[in-house]
Design a protein around this motif. Structure first.
Motif, short mmCIF file in Angstrom:
data_model
loop_
_atom_site.label_atom_id
_atom_site.label_comp_id
_atom_site.label_asym_id
_atom_site.label_seq_id
_atom_site.Cartn_x
_atom_site.Cartn_y
_atom_site.Cartn_z
N GLU A 1 41.52 48.50 43.37
CA GLU A 1 42.18 48.22 44.65
C GLU A 1 43.69 48.19 44.48
N GLN B 1 40.79 37.67 44.08
CA GLN B 1 41.11 39.08 43.84
C GLN B 1 42.29 39.52 44.70
N GLN B 2 42.28 39.11 45.96
CA GLN B 2 43.40 39.46 46.84
C GLN B 2 44.70 38.84 46.34
N TRP C 1 43.59 45.92 53.35
CA TRP C 1 42.62 45.87 52.26
C TRP C 1 41.64 47.04 52.41
N LEU D 1 36.64 42.13 48.86
CA LEU D 1 37.45 41.38 47.90
C LEU D 1 37.45 39.90 48.25
N THR E 1 37.14 46.13 39.72
CA THR E 1 37.21 46.27 41.18
C THR E 1 38.60 45.91 41.68
N THR E 2 39.17 44.84 41.13
CA THR E 2 40.51 44.40 41.51
C THR E 2 41.56 45.41 41.08
#
Length: 750
Positions: A332, A302-303, A293, A298, A328-329
């Motif tokens: 990533e 989200q993960q 990550w 997160l 943000t998700t």
């Protein structure tokens, strides 16, 4: 015979050149090629039935001379019995395009500034060249006054018209800067007005180029066969279920050595020196790849959304309710795909949403290039646009030198001399000039190729993707953020050159804007994301469930009504109030997050705007002013307050009354404020009538947006007797009462 079109051909292309292109690149025999018609740099070609798909696939983005051409199917014959879904979308797109063009022309000629779509009485204050050689004009009011409120924002497509010259079609451009007293537009060509001292009108324009790209994408998808696009089409139409690699299995740092992905690394140092977050790494299966990550903050949902997206072989959906960190998700996810060696096409329907992704990507050091008109990009991000990267490249200095030499040779060849020139010398100089220009174009094309090849991520709006720029580049992954704000044809453009796609958005907020009522009735406002999420493939999407914007009481109604009560306010925002903001007083107003002010019985009657169809409520506007005064007197700056309303006429009325008093106060429609937030938000519902008619307040998704913009204080003003006839508003009123946030207008009567 089916027709294909080839655009962006070199200047002075002949039929013979087109035939050779079809033979060499399209691998079609000369005797199979039908009639060819050339207009400017575009050629229309008749081809045998069954050849249109393979020819377009081979030609689109092919390098011809020093540039890439575009190819598209104009007509491919009938679609069989019943209306094909792509033919239906194309028909609705035509309805939308025609209505947009009609409205734009009407606004441009009317010269009425009240709608915010037109500015009149403008003169050129300054003119210069810039932004990749485009013409930059700074326009201001002839009388020197400040500009009125306008929807002509940075990036808006505009039409520049000379006043009192209705026969001229005008000049198309883009707004690239805006100030209180002037704005700057970028034009592809210098205007040539008829008057010596011209006065101009500037109007919001429809984007026909974007429409053309959508039409072409739909036709490409419709006729695709025996290739990845054809497979993709069947999945996205719901005929075939989407595929996923095996579900990921968790691997903790203590036993990470058992994965087949190799050495995981130690401590909190992930790939590229980024923090792993919590010391945990995970295998995503299918080859033992390990997730490090990159964003240590997160949350679990989200993960989980990223894990699903990384295992998708066709598509997956990230459902992001208000304030849940969707972008943000998405960022990533993009970074994780890049770490796997993938090329990513990062898209969104709006320039602002694309810039939001780009800003976050470049902040963490990702190699991203932004394509599209530089004027549509935020000023602080323009250095990452392809145009400006090309301009700044060292090899462009040589290209410019070659162009200067070419112009010098042309001038010399055209000058009269005393002595008789050698036979053929002038022609030789012109040929040398042409060769120099070709060399310069070849250098520029090489720079563009190098920049795009070296970028891991290409960022663009969905409708700015152009084969003339990208050539035949394909991407491993397309990510479409704010996918619910795009009609379906827009989403098919990036899908043409991607192996899989991730759609991110929230179908419980506003759908795409559709101006044609007929197209809206036939479902043109249904986004691809919403359509896919309705299919019986339950494991194709993940919802984010921790929100980082609103006080828990502000969030609660939206969570219960739209998200099955599944949202949780993060501890950082769960109890935050205006009274906690430095400089703000602690009083009854600032210590409570919610307030509903009921105007029932006070004769705050709505009215139609003069010479318009939108509604307004002057008495309610006066009550809004009192609430703004209360907030400002408590120490909250007006820049931290927004007033929003579902009705454009009410927004115009509020601006007229408040702009001189609170110039930093933001006033907009609910639709215009989607995606935004403020510390305090006042919502003016407007509707108040004896028939209990609420109009498009019945679109509860609009109210979901309105009720979720405030961080610490939400004030809603409305007539409970009018809106209370609707079950949704009955529940909303009950929520305010249970929160002890119900007030009446009589409490504010002076």
């Amino acid at each position: 015979m089916p027709l294909i079109q080839i655009d962006a051909l070199p200047p002075q292309t002949t039929r013979g050149t087109v035939v050779r292109l079809l033979e060499q690149v399209g691998e079609i025999a000369r005797d199979k090629i039908g009639a060819i018609e050339i207009k400017g740099r575009a050629a229309t070609v008749e081809v045998p039935a069954g050849w249109e798909t393979r020819l377009v696939k081979a030609l689109d983005g092919a390098l011809v001379g020093t540039g890439h051409v575009r190819a598209s199917v104009i007509w491919a014959g009938g679609v069989g019995r019943g209306e094909d879904p792509f033919a239906r979308l194309a028909r609705l797109l035509e309805l939308e395009s025609a209505e947009e063009a009609r409205r734009a022309a009407q606004e441009a000629r009317r010269g009425d500034e009240s709608t915010g779509q037109t500015l009149v009485g403008l003169v050129v204050q300054d003119e210069t060249a810039g932004l990749g050689g485009r013409a930059l004009l700074t326009l201001a009011k002839k009388n020197g006054r400040s500009l009125p409120w306008t929807r002509l924002n940075v990036g808006s497509p505009v039409l520049l018209l000379e006043e009192d010259r209705d026969k001229h079609s005008g000049w198309r451009g883009i707004v690239c800067q805006r100030q209180p007293s002037c704005l700057q537009i970028a034009l592809d060509s210098w205007p040539d007005p008829e008057s010596e001292r011209p006065v101009f009108r500037l109007a919001l324009a429809h984007d026909e180029v974007a429409r053309t790209r959508q039409r072409n994408a739909l036709e490409r998808a419709r006729i695709a066969s025996a290739d990845r696009l054809a497979q993709f089409r069947e999945v996205l139409l719901g005929n075939v279920p989407p595929r996923f690699r095996p579900a990921p299995r968790r691997v903790t740092s203590e036993n990470a050595h058992i994965t087949s992905g190799g050495d995981v690394g130690g401590g909190r140092d992930g790939e590229g020196g980024e923090g792993v977050g919590g010391g945990e790494v995970e295998s995503v299966g299918g080859g033992g790849q390990v997730i490090h990550w990159l964003d240590a903050n997160l949350n679990d949902s989200q993960q989980e959304a990223i894990r699903l997206a990384l295992t998708a072989e066709d598509y997956a959906i990230i459902h992001g309710p208000p304030g849940t960190g969707k972008t943000t998700t998405v960022v990533e996810l993009i970074r994780q795909a890049v770490r796997r060696g993938e090329k990513v096409l990062a898209c969104a329907p709006s320039n602002l949403a694309v810039d939001n992704m780009l800003e976050r990507l470049v902040r963490v050091g990702e190699r991203a290039v932004r394509i599209g008109h530089p004027a549509r990009v935020l000023p602080e991000l323009r250095e990452h646009t392809l145009d400006l990267l090309v301009d700044a490249h060292p090899d462009l200095q040589l290209a410019r030198k070659l162009v200067r030499e070419a112009h010098s040779l042309r001038d010399k060849a055209g000058k009269w001399t005393r002595g008789k020139p050698q036979p053929g010398s002038r022609q030789q100089m012109r040929e040398e000039a042409r060769d120099l220009i070709q060399d310069a174009r070849r250098l520029e094309a090489q720079v563009v190729k190098h920049l795009l090849d070296s970028a891991d991520i290409v960022c663009s709006t969905t409708t700015a993707i152009d084969s003339e720029i990208l050539g035949q580049r394909a991407f491993d992954l397309a990510v479409i953020d704010e996918a619910c704000q795009s009609t379906e044809p827009g989403c098919w453009i990036p899908l043409l050159r991607s192996r899989r796609v991730i759609l991110a958005g929230d179908h419980c907020q506003l759908p795409p804007t559709v101006v044609s009522r007929e197209a809206e009735r036939e479902g043109f406002g249904l986004s691809m994301l919403e359509r896919l999420i309705m299919l019986p493939h339950a494991d194709c999407h993940r919802r984010l469930d921790i929100q980082y914007r609103m006080h828990e009481q502000i969030m609660r109604f939206s969570s219960d009504e739209f998200y099955d009560g599944g949202l949780t306010a993060d501890a950082s925002v769960r109890g935050h109030l205006l009274s906690m903001v430095p400089g703000v007083e602690s009083n009854e107003l600032t210590q409570a997050p919610l307030e509903f002010i009921d105007s029932a019985g006070a004769s705050y009657d709505e009215e139609l705007e003069p010479e318009g169809e939108s509604r307004r409520n002057p008495q309610e506007a006066a009550l809004v002013a009192k609430q703004v005064e209360r907030l400002c007197e408590s120490g909250l700056p007006s820049a931290d307050i927004a007033v929003i309303t579902p009705y454009a006429a009410q927004a115009r009325l509020l601006r007229e009354q408040f702009s001189s008093v609170w110039p930093d106060l933001e006033i907009d429609t609910v639709d215009g404020f989607q995606g935004r937030e403020k510390e305090a938000v006042i919502v003016s519902l407007v509707r108040s009538n004896s028939d209990c008619e609420i109009g498009f307040l019945a679109d509860t998704r609009r109210m979901n947006v309105a009720l979720t913009r405030a961080r610490r204080k939400l004030i809603v003003i409305g007539d409970s007797a009018t809106i209370g006839s609707h079950e949704f508003y009955q529940r909303l009123l009950a929520h305010f009462e249970q929160s002890q946030a119900y007030r009446t207008v009589w409490e504010y009567m002076s």
